[in-house]
Design an enzyme around this catalytic site. Sequence first.
Site, PDB file in Angstrom:
ATOM      1  N   LYS A  71     -20.472  31.241  29.517  1.00  0.00           N
ATOM      2  CA  LYS A  71     -19.970  32.318  30.384  1.00  0.00           C
ATOM      3  C   LYS A  71     -19.187  33.404  29.645  1.00  0.00           C
ATOM      4  O   LYS A  71     -19.222  34.559  30.038  1.00  0.00           O
ATOM      5  CB  LYS A  71     -19.107  31.732  31.502  1.00  0.00           C
ATOM      6  CG  LYS A  71     -19.920  31.080  32.604  1.00  0.00           C
ATOM      7  CD  LYS A  71     -19.064  30.680  33.781  1.00  0.00           C
ATOM      8  CE  LYS A  71     -19.928  30.172  34.917  1.00  0.00           C
ATOM      9  NZ  LYS A  71     -19.166  29.819  36.099  1.00  0.00           N
ATOM     10  N   ALA A 135      -6.228  26.520  34.700  1.00  0.00           N
ATOM     11  CA  ALA A 135      -6.210  27.916  34.232  1.00  0.00           C
ATOM     12  C   ALA A 135      -7.408  28.203  33.336  1.00  0.00           C
ATOM     13  O   ALA A 135      -7.333  29.007  32.416  1.00  0.00           O
ATOM     14  CB  ALA A 135      -4.896  28.211  33.512  1.00  0.00           C
TER      15      ALA A 135
HETATM   16  N1  LIG Z   1     -18.106  25.180  42.507  1.00  0.00           N
HETATM   17  C1  LIG Z   1     -18.422  26.094  41.621  1.00  0.00           C
HETATM   18  O1  LIG Z   1     -19.231  26.993  41.844  1.00  0.00           O
HETATM   19  C2  LIG Z   1     -17.734  26.056  40.278  1.00  0.00           C
HETATM   20  C3  LIG Z   1     -17.616  27.229  39.505  1.00  0.00           C
HETATM   21  C4  LIG Z   1     -16.922  27.150  38.274  1.00  0.00           C
HETATM   22  C5  LIG Z   1     -16.422  25.906  37.849  1.00  0.00           C
HETATM   23  N2  LIG Z   1     -16.589  24.800  38.631  1.00  0.00           N
HETATM   24  C6  LIG Z   1     -16.072  23.492  38.200  1.00  0.00           C
HETATM   25  O2  LIG Z   1     -14.689  23.636  37.904  1.00  0.00           O
HETATM   26  C7  LIG Z   1     -14.309  22.740  36.875  1.00  0.00           C
HETATM   27  C8  LIG Z   1     -13.587  23.533  35.775  1.00  0.00           C
HETATM   28  O3  LIG Z   1     -14.505  24.438  35.193  1.00  0.00           O
HETATM   29  P1  LIG Z   1     -14.014  25.588  34.188  1.00  0.00           P
HETATM   30  O4  LIG Z   1     -15.210  26.373  33.834  1.00  0.00           O
HETATM   31  O5  LIG Z   1     -12.819  26.284  34.753  1.00  0.00           O
HETATM   32  O6  LIG Z   1     -13.549  24.699  32.932  1.00  0.00           O
HETATM   33  P2  LIG Z   1     -12.590  25.120  31.728  1.00  0.00           P
HETATM   34  O7  LIG Z   1     -12.582  26.607  31.538  1.00  0.00           O
HETATM   35  O8  LIG Z   1     -12.952  24.231  30.608  1.00  0.00           O
HETATM   36  O9  LIG Z   1     -11.103  24.698  32.265  1.00  0.00           O
HETATM   37  C9  LIG Z   1     -10.775  23.359  32.463  1.00  0.00           C
HETATM   38  C10 LIG Z   1      -9.411  23.253  33.152  1.00  0.00           C
HETATM   39  O10 LIG Z   1      -9.156  21.849  33.398  1.00  0.00           O
HETATM   40  C11 LIG Z   1      -7.925  21.494  32.768  1.00  0.00           C
HETATM   41  N3  LIG Z   1      -8.000  20.114  32.284  1.00  0.00           N
HETATM   42  C12 LIG Z   1      -9.059  19.522  31.669  1.00  0.00           C
HETATM   43  N4  LIG Z   1      -8.747  18.236  31.358  1.00  0.00           N
HETATM   44  C13 LIG Z   1      -7.468  18.035  31.796  1.00  0.00           C
HETATM   45  C14 LIG Z   1      -6.586  16.912  31.769  1.00  0.00           C
HETATM   46  N5  LIG Z   1      -6.951  15.739  31.240  1.00  0.00           N
HETATM   47  N6  LIG Z   1      -5.349  17.053  32.321  1.00  0.00           N
HETATM   48  C15 LIG Z   1      -4.967  18.237  32.868  1.00  0.00           C
HETATM   49  N7  LIG Z   1      -5.753  19.335  32.914  1.00  0.00           N
HETATM   50  C16 LIG Z   1      -6.997  19.236  32.380  1.00  0.00           C
HETATM   51  C17 LIG Z   1      -7.748  22.482  31.628  1.00  0.00           C
HETATM   52  O11 LIG Z   1      -6.395  22.518  31.248  1.00  0.00           O
HETATM   53  P3  LIG Z   1      -5.981  23.104  29.772  1.00  0.00           P
HETATM   54  O12 LIG Z   1      -5.967  24.595  29.925  1.00  0.00           O
HETATM   55  O13 LIG Z   1      -4.642  22.512  29.548  1.00  0.00           O
HETATM   56  O14 LIG Z   1      -7.033  22.604  28.815  1.00  0.00           O
HETATM   57  C18 LIG Z   1      -8.227  23.768  32.324  1.00  0.00           C
HETATM   58  O15 LIG Z   1      -7.231  24.274  33.173  1.00  0.00           O
HETATM   59  C19 LIG Z   1     -15.622  22.089  36.379  1.00  0.00           C
HETATM   60  O16 LIG Z   1     -15.715  20.824  37.006  1.00  0.00           O
HETATM   61  C20 LIG Z   1     -16.694  23.003  36.908  1.00  0.00           C
HETATM   62  O17 LIG Z   1     -17.913  22.332  37.151  1.00  0.00           O
HETATM   63  C21 LIG Z   1     -17.222  24.852  39.830  1.00  0.00           C
END
Ligand SMILES: NC(=O)c1ccc[n+]([C@@H]2O[C@H](COP(=O)([O-])OP(=O)(O)OC[C@H]3O[C@@H](n4cnc5c(N)ncnc54)[C@H](OP(=O)(O)O)[C@@H]3O)[C@@H](O)[C@H]2O)c1
Length: 285
Positions: A71, A135
Amino acid sequence: MGDPDRFLLAGVMGWPVMHSRSPLLHNYWFKQHKLAGAYLPLAIQPAGLAAALRALHPLGFAGCNITIPHKQEAMKLVDDVDTLAKSIGAISCVLVRPDGSLAGTNNDCYGFIQNIRQEQPGWRADLGPSVVIGAGGGSRAVCYGLAQAGAREIRLVNRTFARAKKIAEEFAGPFKVFPWEQRHEALDDAVMVVNTTSLGMVGQDALDIKLDKLPARALAVDIVYIPLETPFLEAARKRGNPTVNGLGMLLHQGRRAWQAWFGIEPEVTAELRAAVEKTIPDGKP
Ligand SMILES: NC(=O)c1ccc[n+]([C@@H]2O[C@H](COP(=O)([O-])OP(=O)(O)OC[C@H]3O[C@@H](n4cnc5c(N)ncnc54)[C@H](OP(=O)(O)O)[C@@H]3O)[C@@H](O)[C@H]2O)c1
């Protein structure tokens, strides 16, 4: 559109990509609208992203969605990025223009807000404080959407404090950033809490949060949709809070993509939701 010899093509570029429910969604709409076309999962490794994007035009694709992990990188590779996607810092959709140039936008924000409006018609962003946990890229779309929708207070909590602070600084909005340790207390008086972390997703730990301070009528939302009911949503439902899962966000962002690619804005119906839901494991052992 309108050319009976034209076969409509779109897809999703990701790595991995076979878990994506987007092909099911978009191919459902081709069938519903009686259009000859196909939406393909495009397994593209990071090193091949630029070439794959440039191949869209000669292959006759109207465009594609962009998913993990492309992305942000794809945003640098397309010819134009709109203001919305620039603000979010990532693109989720590419449109191939007639001259072959590529335009990038982000429909996640629209998907998030439309899903809540459809599932909770009485919802308004300005009813009280909203808590956003996480975030990352998803959080940026959610925060941007809430700020645009008129939220008066957005409490942002993330494991890595600096990442949350960066969102608050970049976005014009009423943000208050809380350290991770204060996530339980941040729920006090909130009207909505949204999990945007990957916690709760199949194969991941559950989001560790105590809901005691969350008011009984506050809306609990997850953007994770595999499983449909994450442990966080299950806990919220069991204490009587209304809940919204993440599937509709995916479905609604697809409507905007169709509008750009094919000039049609398809509907997210109960039948469509059910067709996608039945392919999603419940995550229970
Ligand atoms: N429904 C939809 O259309 C849609 C759209 C987008 C995303 N999503 C879903 O949303 C989720 C996140 O996606 P993303 O693209 O935002 O991922 P990302 O950019 O990798 O961000 C991951 C987030 O999760 C946190 N995190 C990960 N492991 C953690 C842990 N063990 N303890 C605390 N915080 C943790 C990270 O914190 P840090 O910053 O501290 O690493 C960060 O805030 C995924 O499951 C994705 O499939 C769904």
